[in-house]
Scaffold this active site. Structure first.
Site, PDB file in Angstrom:
ATOM      1  N   GLU A  93       0.853  -1.193   0.000  1.00  0.00           N
ATOM      2  CA  GLU A  93       0.000   0.000   0.000  1.00  0.00           C
ATOM      3  C   GLU A  93       0.889   1.244   0.000  1.00  0.00           C
ATOM      4  O   GLU A  93       1.870   1.302   0.719  1.00  0.00           O
ATOM      5  CB  GLU A  93      -0.879  -0.032   1.259  1.00  0.00           C
ATOM      6  CG  GLU A  93      -1.906   1.044   1.325  1.00  0.00           C
ATOM      7  CD  GLU A  93      -2.726   1.140   0.053  1.00  0.00           C
ATOM      8  OE1 GLU A  93      -3.446   0.196  -0.266  1.00  0.00           O
ATOM      9  OE2 GLU A  93      -2.636   2.187  -0.622  1.00  0.00           O
ATOM     10  N   CYS A 105       5.864   5.286   9.272  1.00  0.00           N
ATOM     11  CA  CYS A 105       6.310   4.529   8.096  1.00  0.00           C
ATOM     12  C   CYS A 105       7.770   4.784   7.750  1.00  0.00           C
ATOM     13  O   CYS A 105       8.588   3.873   7.830  1.00  0.00           O
ATOM     14  CB  CYS A 105       5.408   4.858   6.924  1.00  0.00           C
ATOM     15  SG  CYS A 105       3.698   4.473   7.306  1.00  0.00           S
TER      16      CYS A 105
END
Ligand code: UGA
Length: 448
Positions: free
Chosen positions: A165, A274
């Site tokens: 993703e 992230c």
């Protein structure tokens, strides 16, 4: 029966999908897939989270997500459950979107992935496609396959797919429906066909590769983005030393289409759940594979230094920080989210507290999260505010750590009047420097 099932699944348009994990990625993907016409059950082992979701209450802020969830539920396409076994049995396609947090040594904790693989295996009652959505190190797909094969009871087949993703927090809903590309790491044509059908209405390039390559693409992307940021942040340091303007340098660089303008905004460094953890994970997995990714170690170091450099800049003006009143606007790791994970504001605020400054914090969305993060610090030194003007009263400095759009619309005349000393430290080079200087502020930017 086997053949009939095989043919019908491959030729279906809409699927029964189970998304495991109701975190940022899992929830956006669930609501997005429901909007694309699939029937989605989003499962999480956190009962409180599921109970809230059933009442259509989100536990984090993401623009546009609440209405998307509401719509999915209303149309009868989106459900929430904590009964994983049941959800697996009733699904044809399973997305794994559970957390992959960092361990102390920078490697990735894959316990949750392993756990759900075992539950999937035990409930594998028909052919299913199992998709890695969480960011995982290369070779995880092999482990997923091994684990499911080891624990499955019935003689049924399954396929594993890596479908990383790329959505950004704060723009996640937009990114889901407008992906720059869809990466499919597959090992069977059947799985590829099903994945293509799932995403049919999203018009974008589909890149098909083997599973290892797809897993690596994700880590390579986030590491490259982090490298670009540390590069421009290093340039910002040189600009400060040379008396140049990093914003213009970035503009001049970005006009070259090979470089591009995105991700060249210098500032107090990158954060979030992230980029920081993914570069650590990539350094770690590279080492395990036999490669010393020293470039990424430097990227990490530059990012860390950028935060202390910012505090040093403030000290240059305020000299001793003890008892200086400092307002900090923007606590989340970027605008559009209340996510505080690995936010640069954490290190900066901790340094300022260590210097015994008095802090007055404001954020349009993240105050609740920030209170949790800073609960361990000397609370007498930190105050939280629901609106910006009360926070700056009698302050010696206003720090901007996140470029929330609303900060550019603040009444700076009023702020100047309220402050004790009109110093603005703009950690995102976001405000209009000339305008602020005309108003009588002393302005500190990063490399400008
Ligand atoms: C990042 C990637 O951009 C997504 O493509 C990826 O899907 C996601 O990680 C993930 O792996 O899940 P995200 O963490 O939401 O997305 O945040 P970014 O928009 O990438 O920003 C990361 C950090 O870089 C923020 O702290 C931001 O303030 C900083 N940044 C970004 C800059 O300092 N300058 C810039 O020019 C851009």
């Amino acid at each position: 029966m086997g053949l009939k099932n095989k043919l019908s699944l491959e030729n279906k348009k809409n699927f029964n999908i189970c998304v495991i994990g109701a975190g940022h990625v899992g929830l956006v993907v669930s609501a997005g897939l429901a909007k694309l016409g699939h029937r989605v059950v989003c499962v999480d082992n956190n009962r409180k989270k599921i109970a809230l979701l059933k009442r259509l209450s989100l536990i984090f802020f993401e623009p546009g997500l609440e209405s998307l969830v509401r719509e999915g539920v209303k149309r009868g396409r989106l459900y929430f459950s904590y009964n994983l076994a049941e959800a697996i049995k009733n699904s044809e396609v399973i997305f794994i979107a559970v957390g992959t947090p960092p361990k102390e040594d920078g490697s990735v904790d894959l316990t949750s992935i392993e756990n759900v693989c075992r539950v999937i295996a035990q409930n594998l009652n028909s052919y299913k496609v199992i998709i890695e959505k969480s960011t995982v190190p290369v070779h995880t797909g092999e482990k997923v396959k091994e684990t499911i094969s080891r624990y499955k009871k019935k003689n049924v087949t399954f396929d594993v797919v890596s479908n990383p993703e790329f959505l950004r927090e704060g723009k996640a809903v937009y990114d889901f429906f407008n992906p720059s590309r869809i990466v499919l790491g597959v090992e069977s044509q059947r799985a590829e066909k099903i994945l293509r059908a799932i995403y049919k209405s999203l018009k974008t390039t589909i890149l098909v590769s083997d599973i290892n390559t797809a897993e690596l693409i994700k880590h390579a992307c986030n590491s490259f983005l982090a490298t670009k940021l540390s590069f421009i942040n290093a340039i910002s340091r040189i600009c400060d030393l040379a008396g140049a303007d990093v914003e213009r340098v970035a503009e001049g660089m970005g006009l070259d289409p090979r470089i591009g303008r995105d991700f060249l905004r210098a500032g107090v460094g990158f954060g979030g759940f992230c980029l920081p953890k993914d570069i650590d994970a990539f350094i770690h997995i590279s080492k395990k594979l036999g490669y010393d990714f020293s470039l990424l170690k430097e990227v990490k170091k530059i990012n860390q230094e950028q935060k202390s450099y910012f505090v040093e800049k403030i000290k240059e003006y305020l000299w001793v920080l003890k008892d200086k009143r400092i307002a900090v606007f923007g606590l989340s790791f970027k605008p559009g989210t209340d996510d505080m994970r690995f936010s640069p504001s954490i290190d900066i605020i901790e340094s300022l507290v260590k210097e015994k400054a008095l802090l007055f914090l404001y954020d349009p969305q993240a105050i609740g999260e920030a209170k949790k993060v800073f609960s361990g610090l000397a609370t007498k030194k930190i105050k939280f505010f629901k609106e910006p003007y009360s926070a700056v009263k009698e302050c010696d400095c206003l720090c901007i750590l996140t470029e929330w759009e609303e900060f550019s619309r603040l009444n700076f005349k009023k702020i100047k009047f309220l402050m004790r000393y009109p110093l603005i430290a703009d950690g995102r080079n976001f405000l209009d420097k000339e305008k602020l200087e005309r108003l009588g502020f002393k302005y500190i930017g990063i490399g400008r």
